[in-house]
Design a protein around this motif. Structure first.
Motif, PDB file in Angstrom:
ATOM      1  N   LEU A  51       0.798  -1.232   0.000  1.00  0.00           N
ATOM      2  CA  LEU A  51       0.000   0.000   0.000  1.00  0.00           C
ATOM      3  C   LEU A  51       0.832   1.285   0.000  1.00  0.00           C
ATOM      4  N   ARG A  52       1.912   1.296  -0.782  1.00  0.00           N
ATOM      5  CA  ARG A  52       2.647   2.551  -0.980  1.00  0.00           C
ATOM      6  C   ARG A  52       2.095   3.220  -2.226  1.00  0.00           C
ATOM      7  N   TYR A  53       1.866   4.516  -2.141  1.00  0.00           N
ATOM      8  CA  TYR A  53       1.304   5.263  -3.256  1.00  0.00           C
ATOM      9  C   TYR A  53       2.170   6.492  -3.485  1.00  0.00           C
ATOM     10  N   TRP A 122       2.056   6.234   2.642  1.00  0.00           N
ATOM     11  CA  TRP A 122       2.106   4.853   3.115  1.00  0.00           C
ATOM     12  C   TRP A 122       1.516   4.773   4.498  1.00  0.00           C
ATOM     13  N   PRO A 123       0.664   3.822   4.728  1.00  0.00           N
ATOM     14  CA  PRO A 123      -0.051   2.976   3.784  1.00  0.00           C
ATOM     15  C   PRO A 123      -1.271   3.699   3.236  1.00  0.00           C
ATOM     16  N   SER A 124      -1.442   3.573   1.936  1.00  0.00           N
ATOM     17  CA  SER A 124      -2.511   4.289   1.267  1.00  0.00           C
ATOM     18  C   SER A 124      -2.776   3.658  -0.092  1.00  0.00           C
ATOM     19  N   ARG A 125      -4.005   3.808  -0.556  1.00  0.00           N
ATOM     20  CA  ARG A 125      -4.344   3.460  -1.939  1.00  0.00           C
ATOM     21  C   ARG A 125      -4.431   4.726  -2.782  1.00  0.00           C
ATOM     22  N   CYS A 157      -0.044  -6.547   4.666  1.00  0.00           N
ATOM     23  CA  CYS A 157      -0.117  -7.189   3.350  1.00  0.00           C
ATOM     24  C   CYS A 157      -1.251  -8.207   3.276  1.00  0.00           C
ATOM     25  N   GLU A 158      -1.595  -8.822   4.386  1.00  0.00           N
ATOM     26  CA  GLU A 158      -2.694  -9.780   4.424  1.00  0.00           C
ATOM     27  C   GLU A 158      -4.044  -9.091   4.240  1.00  0.00           C
ATOM     28  N   TYR A 159      -4.109  -7.787   4.506  1.00  0.00           N
ATOM     29  CA  TYR A 159      -5.359  -7.024   4.426  1.00  0.00           C
ATOM     30  C   TYR A 159      -5.364  -6.038   3.278  1.00  0.00           C
ATOM     31  N   ALA A 160      -4.311  -6.007   2.467  1.00  0.00           N
ATOM     32  CA  ALA A 160      -4.152  -4.984   1.432  1.00  0.00           C
ATOM     33  C   ALA A 160      -5.242  -5.000   0.382  1.00  0.00           C
TER      34      ALA A 160
END
Length: 162
Positions: A51-53, A122-125, A157-160
């Motif tokens: 979730l890095r943008y 981070w973390p972001s969409r 990462c399990e919830y991304a």
């Protein structure tokens, strides 16, 4: 000759791989770093993969600097490498902090550094950031729009994809 107590030195510094902290320090004094801090570095390192943008940054080869000063306050950061700048900050928590306290604090410090100097959310969409918090002694990622707990720090990462 008197025995040297490494905890009475001006500061102790360990270098620990960002993602592979489970293998232990690659450099440092002959004493082990505090386990909750090593586990917190590993958890945040795992979450850095997701979730890095924004601008591309490769965090897989970064190495954490974990240091403890003479007053037992902890400083964390990494050295600049391959297009990402370095940082080192701390002094707010002691080496006796719990895993939850350490993980939430490290995640916030890294998030601030990436956003402020690397132009990476981070973390972001891409719409808003999750925020690290300590809830019931557990370090978690929170969606600030609704104050909803997303997941524990270290499991992002399990919830991304949710």
């Amino acid at each position: 000759m008197p025995r040297v107590d490494p905890w009475n030195e001006d500061s102790l510094i360990w270098r620990i791989p960002v993602v592979d902290s489970e293998s232990g320090p690659i450099e440092g004094p002959d004493v082990d770093p505090p386990v909750p801090w090593v586990k917190a570095l590993a958890a945040v390192g795992r979450d850095l993969r997701c979730l890095r943008y924004g601008r591309y940054v490769d965090t897989d080869k970064l190495v954490w600097d974990l240091s403890i000063n003479g007053d037992y306050y902890v400083f964390v950061g990494w050295q600049s490498i391959r297009g990402i700048g370095g940082f080192n900050t701390g002094g707010g928590l002691t080496m006796d902090a719990s895993f939850g306290e350490a993980a939430a604090w490290i995640a916030e410090v890294v998030q601030d550094n990436l956003a402020g100097y690397e132009f990476v959310q981070w973390p972001s969409r891409g719409s808003h950031l999750l925020v690290p918090r300590l809830r019931s002694a557990e370090a978690v990622w929170i969606d600030p729009h609704g104050d909803v707990t997303i997941c524990p720090i270290g499991t992002l990462c399990e919830y991304a994809d949710r």
